[in-house]
Design a protein around this motif. Structure first.
Motif, PDB file in Angstrom:
ATOM      1  N   PRO A  39      -6.324   0.358  -2.828  1.00  0.00           N
ATOM      2  CA  PRO A  39      -5.913  -0.086  -1.493  1.00  0.00           C
ATOM      3  C   PRO A  39      -4.659  -0.944  -1.475  1.00  0.00           C
ATOM      4  N   ASN A  40      -4.531  -1.854  -2.475  1.00  0.00           N
ATOM      5  CA  ASN A  40      -3.496  -2.873  -2.365  1.00  0.00           C
ATOM      6  C   ASN A  40      -3.323  -3.588  -3.702  1.00  0.00           C
ATOM      7  N   LEU A  41      -2.251  -3.290  -4.414  1.00  0.00           N
ATOM      8  CA  LEU A  41      -2.055  -3.878  -5.738  1.00  0.00           C
ATOM      9  C   LEU A  41      -1.528  -5.303  -5.684  1.00  0.00           C
ATOM     10  N   GLY A  71      -2.725  -1.137   1.818  1.00  0.00           N
ATOM     11  CA  GLY A  71      -3.615  -1.475   2.921  1.00  0.00           C
ATOM     12  C   GLY A  71      -3.651  -0.495   4.065  1.00  0.00           C
ATOM     13  N   ASP A  72      -2.990   0.641   3.933  1.00  0.00           N
ATOM     14  CA  ASP A  72      -2.897   1.592   5.050  1.00  0.00           C
ATOM     15  C   ASP A  72      -3.663   2.871   4.734  1.00  0.00           C
ATOM     16  N   THR A  73      -4.631   3.207   5.567  1.00  0.00           N
ATOM     17  CA  THR A  73      -5.478   4.366   5.289  1.00  0.00           C
ATOM     18  C   THR A  73      -4.713   5.682   5.413  1.00  0.00           C
ATOM     19  N   ALA A  74      -3.814   5.773   6.389  1.00  0.00           N
ATOM     20  CA  ALA A  74      -3.038   7.010   6.552  1.00  0.00           C
ATOM     21  C   ALA A  74      -2.163   7.256   5.332  1.00  0.00           C
ATOM     22  N   THR A  75      -1.561   6.187   4.821  1.00  0.00           N
ATOM     23  CA  THR A  75      -0.766   6.299   3.597  1.00  0.00           C
ATOM     24  C   THR A  75      -1.632   6.783   2.449  1.00  0.00           C
ATOM     25  N   GLN A  76      -2.842   6.251   2.357  1.00  0.00           N
ATOM     26  CA  GLN A  76      -3.721   6.632   1.250  1.00  0.00           C
ATOM     27  C   GLN A  76      -4.098   8.110   1.314  1.00  0.00           C
ATOM     28  N   ALA A  96      -8.930   2.349   1.185  1.00  0.00           N
ATOM     29  CA  ALA A  96      -8.092   1.288   1.738  1.00  0.00           C
ATOM     30  C   ALA A  96      -8.716   0.648   2.970  1.00  0.00           C
ATOM     31  N   GLY A  97      -9.729   1.258   3.528  1.00  0.00           N
ATOM     32  CA  GLY A  97     -10.399   0.700   4.693  1.00  0.00           C
ATOM     33  C   GLY A  97     -11.555   1.588   5.094  1.00  0.00           C
ATOM     34  N   ALA A  98     -12.287   1.186   6.112  1.00  0.00           N
ATOM     35  CA  ALA A  98     -13.433   1.981   6.557  1.00  0.00           C
ATOM     36  C   ALA A  98     -12.988   3.223   7.320  1.00  0.00           C
ATOM     37  N   ALA A  99     -11.903   3.098   8.108  1.00  0.00           N
ATOM     38  CA  ALA A  99     -11.408   4.226   8.884  1.00  0.00           C
ATOM     39  C   ALA A  99     -10.837   5.294   7.958  1.00  0.00           C
ATOM     40  N   ALA A 100     -11.242   6.536   8.168  1.00  0.00           N
ATOM     41  CA  ALA A 100     -10.746   7.693   7.401  1.00  0.00           C
ATOM     42  C   ALA A 100     -11.064   7.608   5.914  1.00  0.00           C
ATOM     43  N   ALA A 101     -11.991   6.740   5.538  1.00  0.00           N
ATOM     44  CA  ALA A 101     -12.304   6.570   4.109  1.00  0.00           C
ATOM     45  C   ALA A 101     -12.894   7.832   3.494  1.00  0.00           C
ATOM     46  N   ALA A 102     -13.559   8.652   4.313  1.00  0.00           N
ATOM     47  CA  ALA A 102     -14.216   9.847   3.786  1.00  0.00           C
ATOM     48  C   ALA A 102     -13.237  10.981   3.494  1.00  0.00           C
ATOM     49  N   VAL A 103     -12.047  10.933   4.081  1.00  0.00           N
ATOM     50  CA  VAL A 103     -11.121  12.066   3.967  1.00  0.00           C
ATOM     51  C   VAL A 103     -10.691  12.338   2.525  1.00  0.00           C
TER      52      VAL A 103
END
Length: 316
Positions: A39-41, A71-76, A96-103
């Motif tokens: 998520p964030n180094l 820290g950005d889910t879309a980036t991940q 990186a977060g709960a949103a979109a974590a499953a993708v």
């Protein structure tokens, strides 16, 4: 003290188990390249896991491609798509977060790539295994410790990590157990961070101190948060009034605890590098078709001024 000793032994056992497999054990398994998404180094916790994965994989001749979502889910999600195009043989994934974590898990699974989750478990889309520290009872111990140090009563605040993530939810559960056992403790405020960072801890801590000048306890759900909050306490000149607890056992936090010179007095030290080793071994096992436990949950060790130095000298 007996509980702490048992946990130190448990950490030692985990480290030994995680590193038992040698390079000879893994010859010919077909894993040449691992993708590691973090998520964030900027956070020492994720850097320690990265070190564990990369150093152990290198000893086995396995290439690791590490990507930082900042820290950005879309980036991940985009980074994971790119990892898959690079032909990774296994995927170690910290959402990186709960949103979109499953993708990312879904994308890797569609390509038949083993998925090892670390620290956080994507809701509804688990990997082949998840490895995270024992958050509930360890947070209970941290909060019990700061409550005891505060005399068993008074106003308390919690500065959470990123809302909805596995450690955020579980660490609140454990701390709330300690609060509920102490009727003299009043939980007067809670606030969530996005990056689990010292800057957020400092800013939120300042606001909470202004709203509650008679505050006695702060639980920051990560050491960065806790150390930021402790600086806010010091800036307000309330060192003798407030005790601060954290979580993770970051290097800077352990060094601070060893000096024992701030309101930040206790944390739970996770076996971060051993977790990285365990993630690599789990990826190898899954690639061989072996079964691995759905959840692998090492203990964290309650750490204060008395035992911090041993983890400064050798982080588990």
């Amino acid at each position: 003290m007996k509980s702490t000793t048992r946990k130190v032994l448990a950490v030692a056992a985990l480290t030994a188990a995680a590193t038992t497999a040698s390079a000879d054990d893994h010859v010919g398994i077909g894993i040449e390249k691992i993708g590691l998404a973090v998520p964030n180094l900027q956070a020492d916790f994720f850097n320690q896991i990265k070190l564990g994965v990369e150093n152990y994989a290198a000893s086995l001749g396995i290439e690791v491609i590490t990507v930082d979502a900042k820290g950005d889910t879309a980036t991940q999600v985009s980074q994971v798509q790119d990892l898959i195009t690079q032909g990774i043989d296994a995927f170690i994934y910290i959402p990186a977060g709960a949103a979109a974590a499953a993708v990312p898990t879904r994308l890797a699974r569609q390509e038949g790539i083993p998925v090892i989750n670390v620290d956080r478990e994507p809701e509804g889309e688990p990997g082949d295994t998840v490895i995270y520290g024992e958050n509930v009872m360890s947070s209970y111990e941290v909060c019990s410790s700061i409550i005891e140090r505060a005399g068993g009563e008074g106003k308390m605040v919690i500065i959470h990590g990123q809302k909805g993530t596995t450690p955020e939810v579980q660490r609140f559960e454990g701390c709330k157990m300690a609060i509920d056992e102490n009727p003299g403790v009043e939980l007067v405020a809670q606030q969530w961070t996005q990056m689990w960072s010292p800057d957020e801890g400092f800013s939120i801590g300042q606001n909470m101190l202004q709203a509650h000048p008679d505050l006695k306890m702060i639980f920051g759900q990560a050491d960065g948060i806790a150390m930021g909050a402790a600086k806010a306490v010091q800036a307000a000149g309330l060192d003798d009034q407030i005790v601060v607890g954290g979580y993770d056992g970051d290097v800077a936090a352990l060094e601070s605890l060893a000096r024992c010179d701030t309101p930040f007095v206790v944390t739970a030290t996770q076996s971060t590098q051993a977790m990285g080793v365990l993630a690599v071994n789990s990826a190898i096992a899954v690639s061989k078709g072996a079964s691995v436990p759905a959840r692998q949950i090492p203990n964290a060790v309650l750490t204060d001024c008395e035992n911090a130095q041993q983890f400064v000298e050798k982080h588990p």
